[in-house]
Design an enzyme around this catalytic site. Structure first.
Site, PDB file in Angstrom:
ATOM      1  N   ARG A 266      41.949  34.150  34.158  1.00  0.00           N
ATOM      2  CA  ARG A 266      42.735  34.836  35.182  1.00  0.00           C
ATOM      3  C   ARG A 266      42.244  34.438  36.562  1.00  0.00           C
ATOM      4  NH1 ARG A 266      43.388  40.936  32.488  1.00  0.00           N
ATOM      5  NH2 ARG A 266      43.973  40.151  30.416  1.00  0.00           N
ATOM      6  N   ARG A 281      34.416  41.472  36.536  1.00  0.00           N
ATOM      7  CA  ARG A 281      35.676  40.789  36.851  1.00  0.00           C
ATOM      8  C   ARG A 281      35.414  39.291  36.961  1.00  0.00           C
ATOM      9  NH1 ARG A 281      40.450  42.867  38.574  1.00  0.00           N
ATOM     10  NH2 ARG A 281      39.475  44.869  38.958  1.00  0.00           N
ATOM     11  N   SER A 356      42.811  48.528  27.287  1.00  0.00           N
ATOM     12  CA  SER A 356      44.094  49.043  27.738  1.00  0.00           C
ATOM     13  C   SER A 356      45.085  48.833  26.610  1.00  0.00           C
ATOM     14  CB  SER A 356      44.551  48.302  29.005  1.00  0.00           C
ATOM     15  OG  SER A 356      45.686  48.922  29.574  1.00  0.00           O
TER      16      SER A 356
END
Length: 430
Positions: A266, A281, A356
Site C-alpha cells: 500500500r 503502518r 477489520s
C-alpha cells in the site's frame, strides 16, 4: 457497485444514505446523464423502427415497379442520424458507469451514523491489559535486539519498510502459520495461494479502482505486453474474492470460505505523518485474509461468524482486545457494515486496529458479475465478505509489547510455542 435501478428509482433515498457517509451525491449530474441516455436510446429505437418500416415500403414499391427515390433518400437521412446516436450513446453510458463506479456502498440500517472514528461504537472487550512493574518499552526497542531492523529496510526500499532476521523473523512466520492452521483446521476455510500482481479488472471488482488508484503500487514493465495494466495487491481480499468473478455458482457450492497468507502493498497516499515509527503502518506487510462468498440471506450471520474467527486468534494468543462497530463515516468504500477488532498495545496505552471484517452484500458481486443459481433456478448476485485474520505485523507488535519481560525478553504465548519449535522465551542478543 450500487444497483443502477435503485439510483434511477430512489435517488433521494440513496442521496440521504450516502450523506450519512459524508458523501454528497451529485444528483443533478446523474439525472442529466440519465435523461441524455433515455433520449438517445429512445431516439435510436425510433429511428431503427422507422428505417425498418421504410425498408419494407421500398421493397413493395420496387415490386410494383414504382419510384422509391424519395423513400431511399429518407432512409439515407435516417441512417446518418442513427449513426450519430450510436456513436454518442457509448460515451454517455461510459460517463454514467464511471459515475456509479465511484459511489461507495450504502450503509446497513444497523450501522451507527457518525462522522469519523470518534463516533464508532464499542461492542465488547476481551481480556484484561497486563500491569507491569517496570517501564514498558515499545516494539521498536524490544524488537531491535531480536532482529527487527528498520535501517536495512530503509536502505533497501526507503521509509516504511522493515527487514526481519533471526528470532523476530521466526516469530513472524510462526504467527502466519498459526493463523492459517486455525482458520483451516478449526474454522472451515480452504487455504489458497494467490498471485501478488493483479490486473485492473480484479481491483475494479473489489472496489479499489477507479477511485483509489493513488493508494496502490503500479507495476510497469516492457516487453511484448505493452499497455498491460497491473498492480501489487493491497490485500489478498482482491485475489480471493475475484476468484469467483464472472462465475455462476451452484447453490450447494455456498458458502465458500477461503483464506490466504500474503504480503500486502500500500502506497498509503495521504497518510504521511501518521504512525511513522515502527511496524504499525508499512508500505509492505503480511496479512492472513479471510473471504466468504455466501447466499444473501446468510451474509449477516456470516459476518458475525467471521468476527468470531478473528477474535479466536487473539484469544488463543492471550491478547486483550475490543470489538467496535464502525460508524457510517468511517467505513471502507465497499462495505455496508464493518466491525473492527482493536488489540491492546501497552506502549501506546491504547487499542489499535488489528482486524477489520466487512459485509459488502452484493456491491462487489455486481462489479464482478459473481452470481449463483437460487432455489428457483434464477441467477442472483452472491454476497461477499472479507476480514483480516489477522494482520501479521501488527500481531507481532502486540505479542512483543504484551508479552515483554523486565529484561527485554519475550514470553511466547502457549498456543504459539509448537510453531516456534518449543521455544518459550525469546531473549535479546547481548
Amino acid at each position: 457497485m450500487l444497483d443502477i435501478q435503485v439510483l434511477r428509482n430512489q435517488i433521494d433515498t440513496v442521496a440521504d444514505r450516502l450523506a450519512s457517509r459524508g458523501m454528497q451525491l451529485d444528483s443533478a449530474l446523474f439525472i442529466e446523464l440519465e435523461d441524455e441516455r433515455k433520449q438517445l436510446q429512445t431516439r435510436t429505437q425510433e429511428l431503427q423502427a422507422r428505417r425498418n418500416t421504410l425498408s419494407k415500403q421500398i421493397g413493395m414499391l420496387k415490386a410494383k415497379g414504382e419510384d422509391a427515390t424519395a423513400v431511399l433518400s429518407e432512409v439515407a437521412q435516417l441512417g446518418e442520424e442513427l449513426k450519430a446516436c450510436e456513436q454518442t450513446l457509448p460515451g454517455v453510458l461510459e460517463r454514467m458507469n464511471d459515475f456509479v463506479a465511484r459511489l461507495p456502498n450504502l450503509p446497513h440500517e444497523s450501522v451507527p451514523v457518525g462522522v469519523d472514528e470518534r463516533d464508532n461504537v464499542e461492542q465488547r472487550r476481551w481480556g484484561t491489559p497486563r500491569q507491569y512493574d517496570f517501564e514498558v518499552r515499545d516494539h521498536v526497542d524490544l524488537g531491535a535486539p531480536l532482529g527487527l531492523d528498520f535501517e536495512t529496510g530503509a536502505k533497501l526500499s526507503g521509509s516504511r519498510f522493515a527487514f526481519l532476521r533471526g528470532p523476530v523473523a521466526r516469530l513472524h512466520r510462526a504467527l502466519a502459520q498459526f493463523m492459517l492452521d486455525t482458520h483451516t483446521l478449526e474454522h472451515g476455510y480452504t487455504e489458497c495461494y494467490t498471485p501478488y500482481i493483479v490486473n485492473r479488472e480484479a481491483l475494479f471488482g473489489t472496489g479499489q479502482l477507479p477511485k483509489f488508484k493513488e493508494d496502490l503500487f503500479w507495476v510497469l514493465r516492457g516487453g511484448d505486453e505493452e499497455g498491460l495494466e497491473q498492480y501489487l495487491i493491497p490485500t489478498a481480499e482482491i485475489t480471493l474474492t475475484n476468484s469467483v468473478r464472472e462465475d455462476v455458482l451452484a447453490l450447494d457450492a455456498l458458502p465458500i470460505r477461503m483464506t490466504a497468507h500474503s504480503p500486502c502493498f500500500r502506497s498509503e497516499a495521504g497518510s504521511g505523518g501518521r504512525d511513522v515509527r515502527g511496524m504499525i503502518r508499512q508500505h509492505q506487510f503480511d496479512k492472513v485474509e479471510m473471504v466468504q462468498v455466501v447466499e444473501p440471506s446468510t451474509s449477516y450471520d456470516a459476518l458475525e461468524q467471521m468476527v468470531g474467527h478473528a477474535e479466536a486468534i487473539l484469544q488463543k494468543l492471550e491478547l486483550p482486545y475490543r470489538v467496535i462497530t464502525l460508524c457510517t463515516g468511517d467505513m471502507g468504500f465497499s462495505a455496508t457494515k464493518t466491525y473492527d477488532i482493536e488489540v491492546w498495545l501497552p506502549a501506546q496505552n491504547t487499542f489499535r486496529e488489528i482486524s477489520s471484517c466487512s459485509n459488502c452484500e452484493a456491491f462487489q458481486a455486481r462489479r464482478m458479475q459473481a452470481r449463483y443459481k437460487n432455489a428457483q433456478g434464477k441467477n442472483e448476485l452472491v454476497h461477499t465478505l472479507n476480514g483480516s485474520g489477522l494482520a501479521v505485523g501488527r500481531t507481532l507488535v502486540a505479542v512483543l509489547e504484551n508479552c515483554q519481560q523486565a529484561d527485554g525478553s519475550i514470553r511466547i504465548p502457549q498456543a504459539l510455542v509448537p510453531y516456534m519449535g518449543g521455544v518459550e522465551l525469546l531473549e535479546p542478543a547481548l
